[in-house]
Motif scaffolding. Sequence first.
Motif, PDB file in Angstrom:
ATOM      1  N   UNK A   1       0.836  -1.192   0.000  1.00 20.93           N
ATOM      2  CA  UNK A   1       0.000   0.000   0.000  1.00 20.93           C
ATOM      3  C   UNK A   1       0.875   1.247   0.000  1.00 20.93           C
ATOM      4  N   UNK A   2       0.443   2.252  -0.747  1.00 18.40           N
ATOM      5  CA  UNK A   2       1.190   3.496  -0.793  1.00 18.40           C
ATOM      6  C   UNK A   2       0.565   4.444  -1.790  1.00 18.40           C
ATOM      7  N   UNK A   3       1.030   5.680  -1.825  1.00 22.85           N
ATOM      8  CA  UNK A   3       0.459   6.670  -2.739  1.00 22.85           C
ATOM      9  C   UNK A   3       0.773   6.364  -4.191  1.00 22.85           C
ATOM     10  N   UNK A   4       0.061   7.029  -5.090  1.00 23.34           N
ATOM     11  CA  UNK A   4       0.308   6.843  -6.507  1.00 23.34           C
ATOM     12  C   UNK A   4       1.713   7.260  -6.891  1.00 23.34           C
ATOM     13  N   UNK A   5       2.314   6.508  -7.806  1.00 23.60           N
ATOM     14  CA  UNK A   5       3.626   6.861  -8.327  1.00 23.60           C
ATOM     15  C   UNK A   5       4.785   6.444  -7.463  1.00 23.60           C
ATOM     16  N   UNK A   6       4.532   5.710  -6.371  1.00 28.93           N
ATOM     17  CA  UNK A   6       5.610   5.390  -5.445  1.00 28.93           C
ATOM     18  C   UNK A   6       6.334   4.091  -5.799  1.00 28.93           C
ATOM     19  N   UNK A   7       5.783   3.333  -6.770  1.00 26.79           N
ATOM     20  CA  UNK A   7       6.473   2.126  -7.232  1.00 26.79           C
ATOM     21  C   UNK A   7       5.935   0.827  -6.675  1.00 26.79           C
TER      22      UNK A   7
ATOM     23  N   UNK B   1      -1.379  -8.085  -3.411  1.00 28.00           N
ATOM     24  CA  UNK B   1      -2.164  -6.992  -3.967  1.00 28.00           C
ATOM     25  C   UNK B   1      -1.372  -5.691  -3.904  1.00 28.00           C
ATOM     26  N   UNK B   2      -1.643  -4.795  -4.842  1.00 26.32           N
ATOM     27  CA  UNK B   2      -1.128  -3.433  -4.751  1.00 26.32           C
ATOM     28  C   UNK B   2      -2.323  -2.489  -4.734  1.00 26.32           C
ATOM     29  N   UNK B   3      -2.253  -1.496  -3.863  1.00 26.24           N
ATOM     30  CA  UNK B   3      -3.403  -0.601  -3.688  1.00 26.24           C
ATOM     31  C   UNK B   3      -2.948   0.651  -2.950  1.00 26.24           C
ATOM     32  N   UNK B   4      -3.706   1.707  -3.103  1.00 34.24           N
ATOM     33  CA  UNK B   4      -3.415   2.916  -2.328  1.00 34.24           C
ATOM     34  C   UNK B   4      -3.946   2.791  -0.903  1.00 34.24           C
TER      35      UNK B   4
ATOM     36  N   UNK C   1       8.172   6.913  -0.260  1.00 35.65           N
ATOM     37  CA  UNK C   1       9.081   7.381  -1.318  1.00 35.65           C
ATOM     38  C   UNK C   1      10.491   6.850  -1.104  1.00 35.65           C
ATOM     39  N   UNK C   2      11.314   6.998  -2.117  1.00 37.13           N
ATOM     40  CA  UNK C   2      12.731   6.663  -1.990  1.00 37.13           C
ATOM     41  C   UNK C   2      13.412   7.680  -1.075  1.00 37.13           C
ATOM     42  N   UNK C   3      14.399   7.242  -0.313  1.00 39.79           N
ATOM     43  CA  UNK C   3      15.098   8.200   0.554  1.00 39.79           C
ATOM     44  C   UNK C   3      15.883   9.212  -0.267  1.00 39.79           C
ATOM     45  N   UNK C   4      15.931  10.457   0.256  1.00 41.43           N
ATOM     46  CA  UNK C   4      16.705  11.522  -0.374  1.00 41.43           C
ATOM     47  C   UNK C   4      17.798  11.935   0.600  1.00 41.43           C
TER      48      UNK C   4
ATOM     49  N   UNK D   1      -8.130  17.879   0.912  1.00 48.96           N
ATOM     50  CA  UNK D   1      -8.372  16.434   0.946  1.00 48.96           C
ATOM     51  C   UNK D   1      -7.224  15.618   0.411  1.00 48.96           C
ATOM     52  N   UNK D   2      -6.158  16.268  -0.090  1.00 52.53           N
ATOM     53  CA  UNK D   2      -5.022  15.523  -0.613  1.00 52.53           C
ATOM     54  C   UNK D   2      -3.882  15.543   0.381  1.00 52.53           C
ATOM     55  N   UNK D   3      -3.198  14.415   0.517  1.00 59.03           N
ATOM     56  CA  UNK D   3      -2.022  14.404   1.369  1.00 59.03           C
ATOM     57  C   UNK D   3      -0.859  15.006   0.597  1.00 59.03           C
ATOM     58  N   UNK D   4       0.197  15.372   1.302  1.00 58.03           N
ATOM     59  CA  UNK D   4       1.293  16.091   0.677  1.00 58.03           C
ATOM     60  C   UNK D   4       1.906  15.371  -0.506  1.00 58.03           C
ATOM     61  N   UNK D   5       2.102  14.043  -0.382  1.00 57.56           N
ATOM     62  CA  UNK D   5       2.762  13.323  -1.472  1.00 57.56           C
ATOM     63  C   UNK D   5       1.890  13.304  -2.727  1.00 57.56           C
ATOM     64  N   UNK D   6       0.585  13.196  -2.551  1.00 59.52           N
ATOM     65  CA  UNK D   6      -0.287  13.250  -3.718  1.00 59.52           C
ATOM     66  C   UNK D   6      -0.234  14.626  -4.352  1.00 59.52           C
ATOM     67  N   UNK D   7      -0.153  15.689  -3.520  1.00 57.04           N
ATOM     68  CA  UNK D   7      -0.014  17.035  -4.068  1.00 57.04           C
ATOM     69  C   UNK D   7       1.268  17.125  -4.894  1.00 57.04           C
ATOM     70  N   UNK D   8       2.358  16.552  -4.352  1.00 52.22           N
ATOM     71  CA  UNK D   8       3.639  16.611  -5.050  1.00 52.22           C
ATOM     72  C   UNK D   8       3.574  15.881  -6.382  1.00 52.22           C
TER      73      UNK D   8
END
Length: 818
Positions: free
Chosen positions: A48-54, A149-152, A167-170, A257-264
């Motif tokens: 589970x995780x936000x969109x685009x996270x892999x 399964x993969x899901x948000x 996300x990947x570490x920076x 209604x969006x979390x920060x990562x989705x905004x990004x």
Amino acid sequence: MNSPVASGPGAGQRRWQLPADVSGFVGRTDELVRLAGLLDRARLVTVAGPGGVGKTRLALRAAASATPAGGSCLVELSSLTDPELLPDTVALRLGLRRADAASRLEAVLGELRGKKLLLILDTCEHLTAACAEFVQTVLRDSGDIRVLATSRQPLHVPGEEVLRLGPLPVPGTDSGVTTDTGSGDAVELFAQRAAAAVSGFRLTEPDLPHVIRLCRRLDGIPLAIELAAVRVRALPIAELAARVETGLAAGTGTRRGSIGRHQTLHAAIEWSYGLCTDAEKAAWRRLSVFAGTFDMAVARDVIAASSATTGRPAAGDLPPEQADAVLSGLVDKSVVFPAGGSRYRLLDSVREYGAARLAEAGEDIECRERHLTRYLSLTRDFSHRLVADGQQERLGQLRAEHSNIRGALEYGLASACPQTDPDAATARARAAASARAAAKLAAALFPYWVMSGSIREGMRWQDKALDRFAEPSPERASALANLSLLGTTVGVAEAAGRANEAIAMAARLGDDRTHARGYLALHFALTTAGRYQEALEAAKQARWRLEALGAEHALRTLDMQLALTHVHARNFDAAIEHTQRLLRSLGPGERWLRGNAHALLALAHYQQPGGQAECENAACAALRATQEISNLVGEAYSLEVLGWLAADAGRYQRTAWLLGAAQSLWDRTGGRLSGSAVLDGYHQRSAAMAAGTLGAAKFDELHAAGAVRPLGQIATLAIAGADVLPELPDSRAADETSGWEGSEGLTTREREITVLVARGLSNRDIAARLVISKRTVDAHVNHIFAKLGLSSRVQLTIWLRDRTPVRLIDELSPAAHA
């Protein structure tokens, strides 16, 4: 994919090959270790995780390492919008073409029961309730199935283990990070993707702080980083980082209604959109109407538009002659991704963004209408050229477009009128026109529903057409006739009533074509109901009407149905006459009617004294034709008849494994021998004779072995007249015509011909062995060379030598030992 499950280790992996990585996999070492541990101890694991996270990449990488005994099967759900079709989607991915009244879910459960398989459900977030219910049922019914399964969001199923993927570490600018690869973080991902975009790119020390700043600004989200990395073609790193930072700060603000990562992620996609030309933006928006992968030729017709035809501002102009170049530009910018072969796709988040921009531009209705029109044109072409050469390729094209066809039907048959048009009358008129087009699409798809095994889904769309057209109309009459034909195939009792209703309505409307089709449907329904004299009367009505219309394909279908009537009524001479007339009317490239006709011919000859040789020839011809287009019912009939012949000749080992292979297909397609008591009597007699001589234990062993062997191997052995089913010493030897690395594009027939070429047979010898024309073999060999990038028979022999089991090498021509 439609063959029975292969036995032995690794068989499942060959059957459901996971997509290969098209770019390097970066980092996630800890997550992979944790995921492997979860898969070892839990039967349901959700990434589970936000969109685009892999999430999908991680799941596929873990599945590739898991290597369960039964393999891993990926079911992609991003294009599925109707929860009711979830079992259908899984069934089709498993290779099931069940056509009886029982549910698809029961078919899936029957297939999974007793198997050790990792089932991957990818992108579940828009179907969480349906996925949760499905997974609970599968886990309760099948003790050795595991689900990844993969899901948000989690599925919230008892026993579920959840791996939260971030996300990947920076790294920090003062953390001592270097430009060396292997850190597994966001910086390495950026460096890899930039190097893929620009040959010779290397991340330098001066650029490193800018990349760190860029990755931090993108929150380490892989998709956002990949979208940014491709811009190194046009911008220096420092300027790219500055533009990303400025674009994200000014581009979106916050979305309630969006979390920060989705905004990004949204902002990163918006930034990429802003860097596109007007034509590329228009193409991006319009490509969002494709529910699945798409073909470039189809996409060109959907995205091309100009202000002269749409009345929209010139910024949305995209002339047809520029469409290919614009699509190539979007591929270059990593907005559109190759999906294998000549097909392409949008990532889900990119599609969602495009759909929002499409609605904002006021283009959604026009674009969806073009999408619907294009698939109506494609399907009509398939229907009109149904029996012409190239049938297999056209059927494959429709199968590849299945998700998009669903999307077009859903749009056109929606009950509500669009609300975006300020003119209500115009909106109603456009909705009505789209509904008529969708009803025509559903009707034109009739042969596809049958040939692809999606009969229940075809019936569902006819039901939706009836709901949309509640009053008498040509659309309603056509849907009734098609619903009768499809219903008869799966044993629906009211099929004859639907046909009579269609006949009466078409007569009142003066719709001659549907009037004739209604009688065709009535004949089929009466035949399966055992009302043979009434069926023959309906056939007479159908024939003169179809002849008056010049409906050649429908007349061929009538001949096939009449052969079935006469087989069941035990009028074998008439059945043979109709099948032979049908076969004479078909071109060399036709497989659907040809396979069915040969199967009917085999049934007729079997029941005639002294017809064994003709029966065997017809059954083998049916098996060759039906296998080429995965006509499972036709294959099952062919194997059944060959099993009966073997029993009559006292070849009981052959009888046992042939009947076992046939039974595995009957289990997938909805009941043995269409419920015919006469034909099932032959089956029972043959099985009893074999079991009586071999003993019940040996018969059951051979029967089970036939059921799990690859269908390509069974067909080859059946046609060759083999009595003994060879042992499988290891998984690589399970099927000499499958599992070759790099051969995924070859059809079953092309694999068979590859082996014969490598054994030194000439094209003329191959034609004689396979009972096909030399011209057909010539074409197959040329296709094989083109697909494998080879130019000679020697190259092909050496290519096969390097991929074939050791036990087969001695059978190859001397070139293999050079």
